[in-house]
Structures are given as C-alpha cells and as structure tokens.
Motif scaffolding. Structure first.
Motif, PDB file in Angstrom:
ATOM      1  N   HIS A 162      42.412  35.816  40.144  1.00 35.78           N
ATOM      2  CA  HIS A 162      43.414  35.273  40.784  1.00 35.78           C
ATOM      3  C   HIS A 162      43.906  35.885  42.307  1.00 35.78           C
ATOM      4  CE1 HIS A 162      47.242  32.734  41.367  1.00 35.78           C
ATOM      5  NE2 HIS A 162      47.759  33.904  41.583  1.00 35.78           N
ATOM      6  N   GLU A 163      44.289  37.213  41.947  1.00 36.09           N
ATOM      7  CA  GLU A 163      44.424  38.208  43.351  1.00 36.09           C
ATOM      8  C   GLU A 163      43.318  38.213  44.180  1.00 36.09           C
ATOM      9  OE1 GLU A 163      47.464  39.025  43.852  1.00 36.09           O
ATOM     10  OE2 GLU A 163      48.192  38.502  41.938  1.00 36.09           O
ATOM     11  N   VAL A 164      42.171  38.093  43.567  1.00 36.82           N
ATOM     12  CA  VAL A 164      41.114  38.292  44.921  1.00 36.82           C
ATOM     13  C   VAL A 164      40.903  36.892  45.363  1.00 36.82           C
ATOM     14  CG1 VAL A 164      38.459  38.570  45.068  1.00 36.82           C
ATOM     15  CG2 VAL A 164      40.237  40.272  43.908  1.00 36.82           C
ATOM     16  N   ASN A 165      40.793  35.907  44.505  1.00 39.58           N
ATOM     17  CA  ASN A 165      40.434  34.566  45.025  1.00 39.58           C
ATOM     18  C   ASN A 165      41.239  33.787  46.072  1.00 39.58           C
ATOM     19  OD1 ASN A 165      38.585  32.317  44.534  1.00 39.58           O
ATOM     20  ND2 ASN A 165      40.335  31.175  43.381  1.00 39.58           N
ATOM     21  N   ASN A 166      42.610  34.172  46.075  1.00 40.52           N
ATOM     22  CA  ASN A 166      43.493  33.652  47.270  1.00 40.52           C
ATOM     23  C   ASN A 166      43.170  34.098  48.621  1.00 40.52           C
ATOM     24  OD1 ASN A 166      45.265  31.929  45.466  1.00 40.52           O
ATOM     25  ND2 ASN A 166      46.415  33.400  44.941  1.00 40.52           N
TER      26      ASN A 166
END
Length: 719
Positions: free
Chosen positions: A459-463
């Motif tokens: 989630h943190e990397v995808n954004n």
C-alpha cells in the motif's frame, strides 16, 4: 672302463631291428629262463657271443651309444624294469626314464665327454611300467670305448636299495625324533652313569651334553641316592616298567618336580634304564589352581539365588549347591551319586531331566512345578550340557529360578495391559493432533504477520509509484513539447544574442535535447519495475485467502523467483546461481495459491542455502578440481491427473539418514538462528493435507537434491 669291439650305433640298431625271434620259455635241462616278454632277440653274426653274454649276465645292465640310445640290455634289466626288448632297443634312455634328476644327465654328459670315467647315484624313481610305483635305485654308469679308443657310449647298471634306504630313513627319523622329543630322555647304566641324553634333557637341567654325560643319576635325582639305587634298579628290572614322581636338581640349583617313566632294556649284552622325564611343576600348579577353582565354583554356585544341580549321563547327581540342599533340608553329600528322583517330590523335574538327556539339543528351558517342603512352587529350569572329559557322554547342569511371584505379577499386569495400550493409543493420537495444530498455528501466525507486513508495504509503495508512473508520462510529453519549441526557435532565429548563445553552450543544450528523453524513459522503466515487484508481493501475500482458485502455476513460481531474485546473485566469491526454467504446457490448477507459493519459497530457499554451503565446503577443503557452477533447474509437466513441479539443485545433497528426516517438525541441519526446521514439515502438510498431493525428495550426498511436488489439477481429484 670297458674296451669293447662293436659296430657303430647305427649298424647295431639296424642289425637288431631285423631280429625279433624269441627263445622258448623253459629248457629241458631244468634251467629256468626269463619270461618271454623279457627275452632279448637272438643275434647272429660276429657279435653273437658278446650279446649272448650281455643278455644272460645276472645283473640289470644296459648298453647305450653316444646318442643315449639302447644297443643291448641284459635279461635282468628287462625283468627289473618290466620292459620288452623290442620296445627298448633303439629308443633313447630319456624316453623310458623321463624323470631322472638333472645331476644324472650332467654326470652322464661328463662321461661321454671323457671328463670322468664313471659315477654312482642314488635317488627315488618312478618305475616306467607303473606311473605310481616308487622305489630307491642305485645307478652305476661307466663309459665304454671302441678299438680305436673312442668313447662309444655308456654301460649302465641299476640296483634296488629301497629296503635299505627305508631302514636308513627310519633309523634317522627315530634318532631325530628322540633327539628332539618334547620330554627329556636319559639312558642310564647299571652303575647309575648317564650314557645318553637328548636336547630336551640338556635344556631341562641347564647342562651341555658333555657336562651331563659326566654326571650320574644320583647327581640330578634327589630321591635316587647311591643307597637306594640298587633297590630301584632291581624293581625296574623285575617290572620292566616303572612310573614315579621325583625331584631333579638343575645346574643352577633349582628343584624341579618331575614325572619319570622308566623302562628296563638289554642291548648287546648290557643292561640299561631308559627314562622319559617330564616337568610337572606346571601340572602341579594347574592341579592346585583346579582345586582352588573348584572351591571357588562351589562358593559361586552356593551364592546363586536358585537351585543348581549337575547330573551325569547315567542320570545320577554329580553335585548340588547349598540352596538346593537347604531347600530339602539335606547335606550336599546326600545327593552325590543318587539317582535323579530319589526324593520323589518333583516328578515334573524328573521328567524334564529325562527329556533333556534324550534330546540332541545342548540347551533347554522349561517351567516346572515342584514341591518344596510341602509348598508348590514354580521354577524356570534352564539346562545346559557339557563334556566332563573327551571320552565320556555329556553331562548337564540345571539351574532353577523361583518365578512363582513373578508369574503372579505378570498375570496382574496382563489384566491392565489392554487398558494401558488403549490409553497409549489415545495419547499418541492427541500428541499427533497437538503437533499438527501447533504447526498450523505457527504457520498461520507467520503468514498472517507476513500478509499484514506485505499488504502495508504494498500500500505504501503502490501510492507513490502510481503517482510517479502516472505523472512521468505527462512529463515526457511536456518535455518533448518544450524541446520541439526550442528547436523551432533555433530554426527561425538563427542569430541569437551573445548572452543566449553563451548560456546554450554552458548548459550543453544539444546533450540535453538528446539525453533528457532517455532519462525520463529510464525513470518510467524503473517505476514499471517497482510496479512488477509490488504485484508479485501482492500475489505472494494472498496466503490469507482461504478460497480455492484456478491459477497459473508458472505465475506463482515467477512471483516467488522475483522476490528471491537478489539471492541468486553470488556472495562471498560464490558464482551467480544459474536459473534454468523447463516449463511445460500446464492447465490452470485449482489450489490455494498463497500456500503453494509458500511451498515454492521454502524449497527454493533450501536449494540456495545448499548451493552456498557446497561452495563454502569446497573452498574450505580446497578439493574443487574445476570451477563450481551452481544451478537450479525448475521443470513442470502434466502427469496423469496431476501436475508435477520438480526443483533440482546441484548443491551439497543429503545422506540417506538425513533425507529420511527432513519432513520432521523442528528437524534442521542448519544453525537455529538461520532456520528453525519448520519449512519442509509445513510444506509437506500443505501439499499432502491441504492439496491431497505428494511431496518427496531424491538426494545424494555431495551430488545434489531434487524436490518433486505433485498436486491434482482438479482440487480433491485423485487418480
């Protein structure tokens, strides 16, 4: 030597070959003749008298030419060697006697050359007419000369000396046996003088032979003094033989106990005593030790907490221990030589003894009920046969142990044995369930934590990655527009202000126009790479999903490989791991994809560790003959109703003992901080229990390992 006038050898053989007449078997005058097969053919001519002389000479003699061929033989020669004249004349001597020693041929050659005139030789020979009959023969060989003084050949005669030779050998053998006998031997005269001793006699007393022959029997035998000698001599003479024990004095002054066997002999008018003397000091020690051992044995048997008896082949007691005597309140001596069963209290034991002696077995055991002082007791009787000496029948020893209380305890234990077995079975089932539940909980917790961690990271990397990849496309278009605008300016305003031209040179506008699009595209590729990793992490983290899905196995493998990609790079000098994919054509497989990816992760991690361990081992031991090329081969194929995934590595491999335990929970060959030993046990449970498949390993030490996974294409389906 002999000087004879004869024809040449060739002429003689030719003349001889023409004459084959044989004389009659007997004459009317009563003189016997040789058997017809041993007659020499009649010769007519100038040499008739010579051949007649040779034929009838009363010795075994033959005449040979220089070529060692027979010219003539006496009748005694033919009879002695059991030959026929027509089969010997003209033949070579070596054909009839092929086994003569080399010394015979060497001496004969010297005679023919004139080096010597004659020689004598004795040796053992096989009779030509018999391949098995052996006899001792004495040869006398001389050369004969022609009228011209030339050596024409040999005259040979033989004489059998077998009886004399055998007698001589027997005498030599007897003397040799006497001289080297194990017992000391002395010949003693009527006056007590020692006139002969063998080697053992000298060794026995420590004297040389010459020293001992200067002594009398009184000097060495302490009991045979001069005063008692005549009485002793007369006693031996009257009995011809006497055996007694005495003490001999050695040269060093030691006293040896001896056993003496003496015989009276008369030889050539003289009287002698021949004494055979044996040192019995060791035998005395043995007898002493035997007595001590017997006493010790009796003490040991008395200490045995059971009834011990030993019985002879005639079924009589040889002895018993104190416990058995006390059991019947009788002295030990009462049992000696009594028949088994004389007490009439233990018929079962009596039958057991009779039965054992009738059997060929050397050992036997049986439970026997017997009556001891009015009480019925059960004994385990163990029997063993043994030989008391070399000639008697075997005896036997019987040991009885009271097992009455033990049998009662066994009966009590048997009553509760079934209950204990049932409880043990239930406990085993509970432990198995507990182990399985513990493993599942550990795995579930591990995967839950991993899923949460990966989900947060994704989630943190995808954004930001989506933001970068979404805006970089616009940035590329904007940069292209700006660069296009700059290009139009350059084309329409070729003359620029000096300040602008200087700035263009400072910033290297041409390089920016060429490199900036490439830079933006590289950023775009990096963002795409991050998106792929995020996608793989997202796919791998689906362990929390309990639903069954039809998935592409190859994608699960590739996502796992992508996560482990950094571990394929060599560390500490180890070469990069060569990954070889041999994917077959697979349909989609119904499975728990997250659990299957976890199995791939465990097996691949183990393979990487095995390759690194092998490289470290080769470097440490310096045994690599060629560069190590680590590799992992992943192959897939359809097999009946299953898909098969095989993962092979050429790492350190495993021994048979280790490979048989790798699926046990908490079993590991690695350091505990590196691995806790749950990976493969969990993998087997996920494949076997969850997917109804198979997981097994083929491995060979120092060669490599191959893990094979088989899962049904349709979940729950089996062939």
């Amino acid at each position: 030597m002999y000087n004879l006038t004869v024809q040449t050898p060739n002429q003689t053989r030719e003349e001889t070959s023409k004459m084959k007449q044989r004389p009659t078997k007997a004459n009317n005058d009563g003189h016997s003749t040789l058997p017809q097969s041993h007659q020499y053919p009649e010769i007519h001519g100038s040499h008739h008298q010579l051949y007649q002389f040779i034929k009838h000479i009363p010795v075994a003699i033959a005449m040979l030419d220089k070529e060692m061929c027979y010219l003539a033989t006496s009748g005694m020669w033919l009879q002695y060697w059991q030959l026929e004249a027509d089969k010997i004349i003209g033949n070579q001597h070596s054909q009839l006697f092929p086994n003569l020693p080399d010394s015979w041929h060497q001496q004969a050659k010297k005679c023919l050359l004139g080096i010597i005139d004659q020689f004598d030789l004795e040796h053992l020979i096989t009779v030509p007419a018999s391949n098995r009959l052996m006899q001792w023969v004495k040869w006398n060989v001389k050369s004969w000369h022609t009228e011209e003084g030339i050596i024409g050949g040999l005259i040979i005669s033989t004489e059998e000396i077998t009886p004399d030779k055998q007698l001589q050998q027997q005498l030599e053998l007897t003397q040799l046996a006497t001289d080297n006998a194990g017992d000391a031997i002395f010949w003693i005269t009527i006056g007590g003088k020692i006139c002969y001793t063998n080697k053992q006699g000298c060794n026995f007393l420590g004297y040389s032979e010459s020293e001992l022959l200067e002594l009398t029997i009184h000097d060495i035998d302490l009991k045979l003094s001069v005063e008692v000698w005549q009485t002793h001599w007369q006693k031996v003479k009257n009995q011809n033989h006497l055996r007694f024990e005495s003490n001999f004095l050695t040269k060093k002054g030691n006293i040896l106990p001896v056993e003496v066997n003496v015989n009276y002999l008369e030889f050539q008018g003289n009287e002698y005593q021949c004494a055979f003397v044996r040192n019995i000091s060791q035998q005395n020690n043995i007898n002493l030790h035997l007595r001590e051992a017997k006493e010790q044995l009796q003490a040991v048997l008395n200490a045995v907490p059971g009834l011990v008896s030993w019985v002879d082949a005639d079924l009589r007691y040889i002895g018993v221990n104190q416990h058995l005597a006390n059991a019947y309140n009788l002295p030990i001596e009462t049992f000696i030589n009594q028949e088994v069963g004389f007490l009439q209290t233990s018929p079962e034991f009596n039958d057991f003894v009779y039965e054992f002696f009738a059997k060929p077995d050397w050992s036997y055991a049986k439970e026997v009920t017997t009556n001891v002082r009015g009480n019925s007791r059960i004994y385990l009787i163990v029997a063993q046969k043994y030989y008391r000496d070399e000639v008697s029948l075997p005896s036997a020893v019987f040991v009885g142990l009271d097992i009455t209380e033990r049998l009662e305890m066994e009966a009590s234990l048997r009553n509760s044995q079934q209950k204990f077995r049932q409880q043990a079975y239930q406990l085993e089932q509970t432990l198995q369930k507990l182990n399985s539940t513990t493993t599942q909980l550990i795995q579930k917790q591990k995967m839950s934590f991993l899923g949460q961690l990966v989900t947060g990271i994704v989630h943190e990397v995808n954004n930001p990655v989506n933001f970068i990849s979404g805006n970089i496309a616009h940035a590329i278009n904007d940069v292209k527009d700006l660069l296009y605008l700059v290009n139009i300016y350059q084309q329409n305003l070729p003359r620029l202000l000096p300040e602008i031209e200087s700035e263009i040179e400072d910033i290297e506008l041409d390089f920016i126009q060429e490199d900036l699009p490439k830079l933006l595209e590289s950023i775009m590729a990096g963002a795409k790479r991050i998106q792929d990793v995020v996608s793989s992490l997202k796919q791998f983290s689906t362990a929390e999903e309990e639903s069954i899905k039809a998935v592409d196995i190859h994608k699960g493998l590739d996502s796992t490989l992508l996560i482990l990609q950094h571990q394929f790079q060599g560390k500490g000098g180890c070469p990069d791991i060569n990954l070889i994919k041999k994917y077959g054509s697979l349909p989609k497989v119904e499975c728990y994809p997250g659990q299957l990816n976890q199995v791939f992760m465990h097996i691949l991690t183990n393979a990487i560790d095995s390759l690194e361990d092998k490289y470290e081992d080769l470097v440490t031991k310096n045994i690599s003959n060629q560069p190590f090329e680590p590799k992992i081969i992943i192959s897939t194929k359809v097999k009946d109703y299953y898909v098969e995934i095989a993962i092979y590595d050429n790492g350190s491999g495993m021994t048979e003992e280790i490979s048989s335990r790798i699926f046990e929970p908490l079993f590991t060959t690695k350091h505990t901080e590196k691995n806790i030993g749950l990976g493969l046990s969990i993998s087997q449970e996920l494949i076997v229990e969850k997917h109804h498949g198979k997981l097994y390993c083929n491995s060979q030490a120092r060669e490599g390992s191959e893990f094979i996974i088989e899962i049904p294409i349709k979940f729950g389906h089996s062939s």
